[in-house]
Design a protein around this motif. Structure first.
Motif, PDB file in Angstrom:
ATOM      1  N   TYR A 172      47.963   6.285 -14.336  1.00  0.00           N
ATOM      2  CA  TYR A 172      49.153   5.796 -13.630  1.00  0.00           C
ATOM      3  C   TYR A 172      50.356   5.737 -14.579  1.00  0.00           C
ATOM      4  CZ  TYR A 172      52.493   2.786 -11.328  1.00  0.00           C
ATOM      5  OH  TYR A 172      53.653   2.287 -10.809  1.00  0.00           O
ATOM      6  N   ILE A 173      50.155   5.158 -15.763  1.00  0.00           N
ATOM      7  CA  ILE A 173      51.242   5.050 -16.750  1.00  0.00           C
ATOM      8  C   ILE A 173      51.737   6.450 -17.132  1.00  0.00           C
ATOM      9  CG2 ILE A 173      51.816   4.341 -19.107  1.00  0.00           C
ATOM     10  CD1 ILE A 173      51.640   2.022 -17.073  1.00  0.00           C
ATOM     11  N   LYS A 174      50.818   7.384 -17.314  1.00  0.00           N
ATOM     12  CA  LYS A 174      51.199   8.764 -17.634  1.00  0.00           C
ATOM     13  C   LYS A 174      52.054   9.353 -16.507  1.00  0.00           C
ATOM     14  CE  LYS A 174      49.301  13.281 -18.752  1.00  0.00           C
ATOM     15  NZ  LYS A 174      48.134  14.136 -18.729  1.00  0.00           N
ATOM     16  N   ASN A 175      51.639   9.125 -15.255  1.00  0.00           N
ATOM     17  CA  ASN A 175      52.401   9.632 -14.116  1.00  0.00           C
ATOM     18  C   ASN A 175      53.792   9.020 -14.051  1.00  0.00           C
ATOM     19  OD1 ASN A 175      50.224  11.202 -13.339  1.00  0.00           O
ATOM     20  ND2 ASN A 175      49.538   9.778 -11.765  1.00  0.00           N
ATOM     21  N   ASN A 213      59.381   6.085  -7.109  1.00  0.00           N
ATOM     22  CA  ASN A 213      59.328   6.208  -8.566  1.00  0.00           C
ATOM     23  C   ASN A 213      58.179   5.402  -9.166  1.00  0.00           C
ATOM     24  OD1 ASN A 213      61.529   7.918  -8.605  1.00  0.00           O
ATOM     25  ND2 ASN A 213      62.998   6.263  -8.957  1.00  0.00           N
ATOM     26  N   SER A 214      57.685   4.419  -8.426  1.00  0.00           N
ATOM     27  CA  SER A 214      56.506   3.658  -8.849  1.00  0.00           C
ATOM     28  C   SER A 214      55.226   4.225  -8.239  1.00  0.00           C
ATOM     29  CB  SER A 214      56.652   2.185  -8.442  1.00  0.00           C
ATOM     30  OG  SER A 214      57.685   1.573  -9.180  1.00  0.00           O
ATOM     31  N   GLY A 215      55.364   5.322  -7.489  1.00  0.00           N
ATOM     32  CA  GLY A 215      54.201   5.969  -6.887  1.00  0.00           C
ATOM     33  C   GLY A 215      53.853   5.474  -5.502  1.00  0.00           C
ATOM     34  N   GLN A 247      55.541   7.860 -16.623  1.00  0.00           N
ATOM     35  CA  GLN A 247      56.315   8.418 -17.735  1.00  0.00           C
ATOM     36  C   GLN A 247      56.771   9.842 -17.457  1.00  0.00           C
ATOM     37  OE1 GLN A 247      53.522   7.735 -20.907  1.00  0.00           O
ATOM     38  NE2 GLN A 247      54.305   5.675 -21.323  1.00  0.00           N
ATOM     39  N   GLU A 248      55.922  10.611 -16.790  1.00  0.00           N
ATOM     40  CA  GLU A 248      56.249  12.005 -16.495  1.00  0.00           C
ATOM     41  C   GLU A 248      57.008  12.158 -15.178  1.00  0.00           C
ATOM     42  OE1 GLU A 248      52.494  14.055 -16.623  1.00  0.00           O
ATOM     43  OE2 GLU A 248      52.356  13.864 -18.801  1.00  0.00           O
ATOM     44  N   GLY A 249      57.046  11.093 -14.398  1.00  0.00           N
ATOM     45  CA  GLY A 249      57.737  11.148 -13.114  1.00  0.00           C
ATOM     46  C   GLY A 249      56.987  11.914 -12.042  1.00  0.00           C
ATOM     47  N   THR A 250      55.665  11.987 -12.194  1.00  0.00           N
ATOM     48  CA  THR A 250      54.846  12.724 -11.214  1.00  0.00           C
ATOM     49  C   THR A 250      53.663  11.861 -10.792  1.00  0.00           C
ATOM     50  OG1 THR A 250      53.493  13.711 -12.945  1.00  0.00           O
ATOM     51  CG2 THR A 250      55.402  14.969 -12.203  1.00  0.00           C
ATOM     52  N   PHE A 251      53.246  12.061  -9.564  1.00  0.00           N
ATOM     53  CA  PHE A 251      52.045  11.376  -9.068  1.00  0.00           C
ATOM     54  C   PHE A 251      51.161  12.388  -8.384  1.00  0.00           C
ATOM     55  CE2 PHE A 251      55.094   8.049  -9.712  1.00  0.00           C
ATOM     56  CZ  PHE A 251      54.315   7.058 -10.262  1.00  0.00           C
ATOM     57  N   ALA A 252      49.857  12.329  -8.701  1.00  0.00           N
ATOM     58  CA  ALA A 252      48.891  13.287  -8.139  1.00  0.00           C
ATOM     59  C   ALA A 252      48.619  13.006  -6.684  1.00  0.00           C
ATOM     60  CB  ALA A 252      47.594  13.242  -8.926  1.00  0.00           C
ATOM     61  N   ASP A 280      52.700  -6.906  -2.985  1.00  0.00           N
ATOM     62  CA  ASP A 280      53.508  -7.094  -4.189  1.00  0.00           C
ATOM     63  C   ASP A 280      53.016  -6.089  -5.215  1.00  0.00           C
ATOM     64  OD1 ASP A 280      54.560  -9.319  -2.885  1.00  0.00           O
ATOM     65  OD2 ASP A 280      53.296 -10.747  -3.975  1.00  0.00           O
ATOM     66  N   ILE A 281      53.955  -5.380  -5.839  1.00  0.00           N
ATOM     67  CA  ILE A 281      53.604  -4.419  -6.886  1.00  0.00           C
ATOM     68  C   ILE A 281      54.390  -4.750  -8.144  1.00  0.00           C
ATOM     69  CG2 ILE A 281      53.078  -2.577  -5.236  1.00  0.00           C
ATOM     70  CD1 ILE A 281      55.801  -1.279  -6.283  1.00  0.00           C
ATOM     71  N   ARG A 282      53.855  -4.339  -9.276  1.00  0.00           N
ATOM     72  CA  ARG A 282      54.585  -4.419 -10.547  1.00  0.00           C
ATOM     73  C   ARG A 282      55.324  -3.094 -10.728  1.00  0.00           C
ATOM     74  NH1 ARG A 282      54.879  -9.312 -13.452  1.00  0.00           N
ATOM     75  NH2 ARG A 282      52.886 -10.371 -13.205  1.00  0.00           N
ATOM     76  N   ASN A 283      56.618  -3.168 -10.989  1.00  0.00           N
ATOM     77  CA  ASN A 283      57.350  -1.925 -11.232  1.00  0.00           C
ATOM     78  C   ASN A 283      57.169  -1.492 -12.684  1.00  0.00           C
ATOM     79  OD1 ASN A 283      59.146  -3.471 -12.781  1.00  0.00           O
ATOM     80  ND2 ASN A 283      60.950  -2.861 -11.619  1.00  0.00           N
ATOM     81  N   ASN A 284      57.900  -0.447 -13.070  1.00  0.00           N
ATOM     82  CA  ASN A 284      57.770   0.123 -14.410  1.00  0.00           C
ATOM     83  C   ASN A 284      58.199  -0.845 -15.510  1.00  0.00           C
ATOM     84  OD1 ASN A 284      57.208   2.251 -12.740  1.00  0.00           O
ATOM     85  ND2 ASN A 284      59.119   3.314 -13.142  1.00  0.00           N
ATOM     86  N   GLU A 285      58.986  -1.862 -15.148  1.00  0.00           N
ATOM     87  CA  GLU A 285      59.430  -2.877 -16.113  1.00  0.00           C
ATOM     88  C   GLU A 285      58.625  -4.168 -15.982  1.00  0.00           C
ATOM     89  OE1 GLU A 285      63.575  -3.158 -15.181  1.00  0.00           O
ATOM     90  OE2 GLU A 285      63.966  -1.116 -15.858  1.00  0.00           O
ATOM     91  N   ASP A 286      57.505  -4.107 -15.256  1.00  0.00           N
ATOM     92  CA  ASP A 286      56.581  -5.228 -15.072  1.00  0.00           C
ATOM     93  C   ASP A 286      57.187  -6.372 -14.242  1.00  0.00           C
ATOM     94  OD1 ASP A 286      53.874  -5.802 -15.509  1.00  0.00           O
ATOM     95  OD2 ASP A 286      54.385  -7.309 -17.019  1.00  0.00           O
ATOM     96  N   LYS A 287      58.170  -6.047 -13.400  1.00  0.00           N
ATOM     97  CA  LYS A 287      58.754  -7.040 -12.499  1.00  0.00           C
ATOM     98  C   LYS A 287      58.085  -6.919 -11.138  1.00  0.00           C
ATOM     99  CE  LYS A 287      63.284  -6.988 -14.684  1.00  0.00           C
ATOM    100  NZ  LYS A 287      64.709  -6.665 -14.516  1.00  0.00           N
ATOM    101  N   TRP A 288      57.922  -8.058 -10.475  1.00  0.00           N
ATOM    102  CA  TRP A 288      57.322  -8.053  -9.142  1.00  0.00           C
ATOM    103  C   TRP A 288      58.312  -7.551  -8.107  1.00  0.00           C
ATOM    104  CZ3 TRP A 288      52.453  -7.996  -8.262  1.00  0.00           C
ATOM    105  CH2 TRP A 288      51.554  -8.765  -8.999  1.00  0.00           C
ATOM    106  N   ILE A 289      57.833  -6.647  -7.252  1.00  0.00           N
ATOM    107  CA  ILE A 289      58.553  -6.197  -6.071  1.00  0.00           C
ATOM    108  C   ILE A 289      57.703  -6.564  -4.866  1.00  0.00           C
ATOM    109  CG2 ILE A 289      59.343  -4.188  -4.757  1.00  0.00           C
ATOM    110  CD1 ILE A 289      59.834  -2.792  -7.460  1.00  0.00           C
ATOM    111  N   ARG A 290      58.331  -7.205  -3.883  1.00  0.00           N
ATOM    112  CA  ARG A 290      57.636  -7.572  -2.648  1.00  0.00           C
ATOM    113  C   ARG A 290      57.993  -6.549  -1.584  1.00  0.00           C
ATOM    114  NH1 ARG A 290      55.884 -13.351  -0.674  1.00  0.00           N
ATOM    115  NH2 ARG A 290      54.203 -12.608  -2.008  1.00  0.00           N
TER     116      ARG A 290
END
Length: 181
Positions: free
Chosen positions: A171-174, A33-35, A176-181, A106-116
């Motif tokens: 990325y933000i658009k993807n 869901n985060s791509g 929000q739309e739930g899609t990744f190119a 480490d990535i930032r998820n959609n809520e700006d929280k760190w995921i390791r």
């Protein structure tokens, strides 16, 4: 399966797991869901296995090289590790296939929280263009990874904040739309 979890906010050694207490795991579906995409390949027999070649063909990866990150093999090791750990994004996907060793993305998820995300031998991970992320080794101080690219490698990190960067906007658009190119 790849292991991922929400991180604590400790300033301790970046090479530690930094799990919350109690731990809060993150599923492969949540990563998607985060791509973020992930495959488990046979790192010792990937050429005969054929999965990597299939992924390369499907996604258009036509260039690769290998990097070994360890104090003995990486020139300016301390400086490089610090730069890898700066929060940034790229204009293109970041693709890594772990041939040996381990480390953390480490990535930032959609809520700006760190995921390791723990990556180990055999893990192929793809971070989408525009996602804020960083990398560090774990306490073993060793990883050997194949880096894959479409065309010639582009090494330009765009440190945060880069919210107006076209890759970030897409990325933000993807997300929000739930899609990744």
């Amino acid at each position: 399966m790849v292991k991922a979890w929400f991180m604590d906010s400790s300033d301790e050694d970046q090479r530690l797991p930094h799990q919350l207490d109690p731990p809060e795991p993150v599923s492969l579906e949540d990563l998607k869901n985060s791509g973020v995409l992930h495959w488990k390949l046979d790192a010792d027999n990937y050429e005969m296995e054929g999965k990597l070649a299939e992924i390369q063909e499907q996604r258009g990866y036509n260039y690769n090289d290998c990097i070994t990150c360890t104090p003995e093999k990486l020139p300016n090791y301390e400086q490089k590790i610090k730069s890898f750990f700066e929060e940034h994004l790229h204009s293109d996907e970041e693709i890594r296939f772990v041939l040996d060793g381990s480390g953390y993305f480490d990535i930032r998820n959609n809520e700006d929280k760190w995921i390791r995300i723990l990556v180990e031998k055999g893990d192929l991970i793809i971070l989408p263009a525009g996602i804020y992320h960083r990398f560090t080794l774990d306490d073993k101080d060793y990883i050997k990874a194949m880096r894959l690219f479409i065309g010639e490698p582009v090494w330009t990190p765009h440190n945060r904040p880069s919210d107006e960067h076209p890759a970030r906007v897409q990325y933000i658009k993807n997300v929000q739309e739930g899609t990744f190119a």
